[in-house]
Design a protein around this motif. Structure first.
Motif, PDB file in Angstrom:
ATOM      1  N   TRP A 328       0.801  -1.235   0.000  1.00 48.30           N
ATOM      2  CA  TRP A 328       0.000   0.000   0.000  1.00 48.30           C
ATOM      3  C   TRP A 328       0.826   1.273   0.000  1.00 48.30           C
ATOM      4  N   ASN A 331       1.063   2.387  -3.397  1.00 44.95           N
ATOM      5  CA  ASN A 331      -0.186   2.947  -3.920  1.00 44.95           C
ATOM      6  C   ASN A 331      -0.435   4.360  -3.392  1.00 44.95           C
ATOM      7  N   VAL A 332       0.003   4.598  -2.148  1.00 43.75           N
ATOM      8  CA  VAL A 332      -0.114   5.959  -1.605  1.00 43.75           C
ATOM      9  C   VAL A 332       0.778   6.887  -2.442  1.00 43.75           C
ATOM     10  N   ALA A 335      -0.910   7.691  -5.610  1.00 44.73           N
ATOM     11  CA  ALA A 335      -1.985   8.673  -5.431  1.00 44.73           C
ATOM     12  C   ALA A 335      -1.388  10.076  -5.341  1.00 44.73           C
ATOM     13  N   ILE A 338      -0.493  11.293  -8.822  1.00 48.55           N
ATOM     14  CA  ILE A 338      -1.698  11.739  -9.549  1.00 48.55           C
ATOM     15  C   ILE A 338      -2.119  13.121  -9.041  1.00 48.55           C
ATOM     16  N   LEU A 339      -2.064  13.260  -7.716  1.00 47.20           N
ATOM     17  CA  LEU A 339      -2.459  14.534  -7.114  1.00 47.20           C
ATOM     18  C   LEU A 339      -1.568  15.667  -7.638  1.00 47.20           C
ATOM     19  N   THR A 361      -1.413  14.409 -16.609  1.00 48.96           N
ATOM     20  CA  THR A 361      -2.370  13.409 -16.134  1.00 48.96           C
ATOM     21  C   THR A 361      -2.098  12.067 -16.804  1.00 48.96           C
ATOM     22  N   THR A 365      -0.728   8.615 -15.154  1.00 50.19           N
ATOM     23  CA  THR A 365      -1.596   7.425 -15.210  1.00 50.19           C
ATOM     24  C   THR A 365      -0.906   6.280 -15.952  1.00 50.19           C
TER      25      THR A 365
END
Ligand code: ADP
Length: 618
Positions: A328, A331-332, A335, A338-339, A361, A365
């Motif tokens: 995880w 994954n953080v 994120a 992306i932010l 973006t 992605t």
């Protein structure tokens, strides 16, 4: 050796990740150059345009509107010139700074008196700018000379909107037609109102020392910063109201006046990023462009290089995240990336820079998706491999313990016999038992030695001796040792004349390798077949030694795996021949440590050929 192989596979894995990451960034940037990509950037622009409106201000321009009321009062479209003349006369006492007329006056009116009245009104107007537009044939549709002669400048009223969604975001400040290039109505109004001259250099536009950042070289486009809805309707006065209440003229004092039709059905209506489907009249668009110029509210493009670098930075960060972090936290990290890709456009918009939304973006992605997929596949493959290795290791251990137990039981039993019946046992029997103990002990020692050498070799702990020896000597000795075994199966080992080649290296290990190949050839062949040993010089510095049998053979898939520790083919297991599946992994280690290589050709049911390429002494 093992370390460098590991390093090689690890570096090829990271190489794949690097390729994925760079391809993601490059693809994202490339997609932004398509019209599809550009459209997304425009929607994002509109969103930020609404999200970050400029602080309200007091406009320095005002619209003198020919609206529905004025048309009704002056007898419809035929009365436009009379209305215009009336309006200009009424505001003249207020001394507007400039008057820009967004009405085309190219044809003669049907009412000469009206035209004359208008001509008179123009003559009394200071800083008058009239409108023209470029016809399809490249000529200018100019006002009639009688009007034109009173104008300080004839500007162009060409407006721009985006082809795909018809939203007017930009305005070209210059339009070229025929031999003439004309400034836009709003720009000229600003120049005249401030007594400025435009100064143009190949990639710059300025006036009175004020730099005007434009987004295109030729047309000098600027983005129109429309008045935000929080400021209410753009200041305007209807000519009809002015006629009824001349005191309204005071609103025009010191202002730059834009005169034009505001009738909604007029056709000269435009969609803006704010209007959300509603339209604004052309004259209001010009007034807004004037405000943008007057307040220096320029929105400029971010440099292409910084966008490119940003995309690559995002993609590389995504790659590094998945290369070094798992679970995880990775994954953080994703994120956050992306932010970042979303926040940068909003952040720089506050500083009047338009940052394309799509490339960042997409880069984030694409890179996150491919790096996550890369990680997933690598982890799964590793898991798969360790499971397989564990499984094979267990099977081998079972087999080895079984193998060891047999000689141990024999040794134990025999030594017990001797100690118990030593006194009564005949001499011959005692010698026989002692021999058995001796040979079983040797077998055990050999087995242990094999295990240890493979471990030491693969850990790189085994030093290679540097003996000089002839290839044929090694082959002869091995054949001699293997012959009794071959004889039992009536297998003929045929040694063809070998090149007289000297090798340097560890003779004992080299013997181990050749002996292993020979015994395998015998072991995995049916009786009454033949094992051929032959060799030849290849290139200047190498020799090839081949051992060919007529045995059970292997299929292609099996061949790729036989050098793995503990791997045995199904056929080998079914053959009933004892084996541990580690001999060949040792052979491969030995050969590669000597700077050589091993190759296998095999066909099920036909036989196999193992070839060693070895470096010979020069
Ligand atoms: P072992 O012979 O102890 O099983 P090796 O490492 O020497 O272990 O060989 C690995 C496997 O390769 C064997 O189990 C067998 O399946 C296959 N193999 C090796 N040599 C031959 C050969 N000459 N013909 C057919 N199969 C072979």
């Amino acid at each position: 050796m093992k370390l460098s192989a590991q390093w090689r596979t690890a570096s090829s894995r990271y190489f794949i990740l690097a390729v994925l990451v760079f391809a993601s960034a490059a693809l994202a940037v490339a997609l932004d150059y398509t019209s599809f990509g550009a459209q997304f950037d425009k929607y994002a622009y509109d969103f930020l345009f609404r999200l970050e409106p400029p602080r309200p201000w007091q406009p320095s321009s005002i619209i003198l509107a020919i609206d529905e009321k004025a048309l009704a009062k002056y007898g419809g479209r035929n009365g436009i010139r009379a209305a215009l003349a009336d309006g200009l006369e009424k505001i003249a006492p207020a001394h507007p700074r400039a008057v820009a007329v967004d009405i085309i006056l190219a044809e003669r009116g049907n009412d000469e008196a009206g035209d004359r009245q208008l001509e008179q009104a123009f003559a009394n107007t200071r800083n008058l700018i009239l409108a023209s537009y470029l016809l399809r044939d490249g000529t200018w549709n100019d006002p009639l000379p009688r009007f034109r002669k009173h104008a300080a400048y004839v500007a162009q009223v060409h407006s721009d909107f985006d082809r795909y969604d018809s939203v007017s975001r930009d305005l070209p400040l210059a339009t070229a037609g025929g031999h003439e290039r004309r400034w836009a109505l709003a720009f000229e109004a600003w120049l005249i109102a401030n007594g400025l001259q435009a100064e143009e250099s190949p990639d710059d536009l300025s006036a009175g020392g004020i730099h005007i950042p434009t987004t295109s070289r030729e047309a000098h486009e600027i983005r129109i910063r429309y008045t935000p809805p929080s400021m209410g309707a753009f200041p305007q006065v209807s000519i009809a109201d002015l006629d009824a209440n001349p005191a309204l003229a005071s609103k025009f004092a010191g202002k730059v006046v834009f005169v034009g039709e505001t009738v909604q059905a007029a056709g000269d209506s435009w969609t803006t990023p704010y209007s959300n489907g509603r339209v604004v009249p052309g004259v209001e668009m010009h007034a807004n462009a004037y405000e943008t110029l007057a307040r220096h509210m320029y929105l400029v493009d971010a440099s292409q290089l910084s966008v490119l670098l940003f995309c690559f930075a995002l993609a590389i960060t995504a790659g590094l995240t998945y290369a070094f972090i798992s679970g995880w936290p990775a994954n953080v990290g994703a994120a956050l990336i992306i932010l970042a890709s979303q926040l940068i456009p909003a952040f720089v918009f506050k500083r009047f820079i338009v940052w394309p939304w799509l490339p960042g973006t997409l880069a984030a992605t694409f890179a996150i998706t491919s790096a996550a997929a890369w990680r997933h596949l690598i982890v799964r493959r590793q898991l798969f491999r360790t499971e397989g290795e564990k499984d094979r290791y267990q099977r081998a251990m079972q087999f080895v313990t079984h193998e060891m137990r047999t000689p141990l039981t024999a040794i134990q039993g025999s030594s017990e016999l001797i100690s118990r019946y030593a006194a009564t046992m005949p001499e011959a029997k005692r010698t026989q038992i002692a021999d058995l103990i001796n040979s079983e002990t040797k077998r055990l020692a050999r087995m242990i030695e094999t295990f240890l050498s493979v471990e030491r070799l693969s850990a790189g702990q085994m030093e290679l001796k540097q003996d000089h020896f002839a290839l044929s000597e090694v082959v002869d000795r091995c054949a001699e040792r293997a012959r009794p075994f071959a004889d039992r199966k009536r297998i003929d080992i045929v040694i063809e004349p070998l090149p007289s080649t000297d090798l340097t290296g560890d003779r004992e290990l080299m013997e181990y390798a050749v002996y292993n190949l020979l015994t395998n050839a015998v072991k995995y062949s049916p009786s009454e077949t033949r094992v051929r040993v032959f060799g030849e010089d290849i290139r200047d510095d190498s020799v090839r030694l081949s051992i060919q049998d007529q045995g059970i053979g292997m299929d292609k898939k099996e061949v790729t795996r036989i050098f793995e520790k503990f791997y045995r083919t199904k056929r080998a297991e079914q053959s009933g021949e004892a084996g541990t599946g580690i001999g060949l992994s040792i052979v491969e280690q030995i050969v590669t440590q000597h700077g050589g290589s091993i190759h296998v050709e095999s066909e099920p049911g036909i036989g196999s050929k193992f070839s060693l390429i070895l470096k010979r002494n020069q």
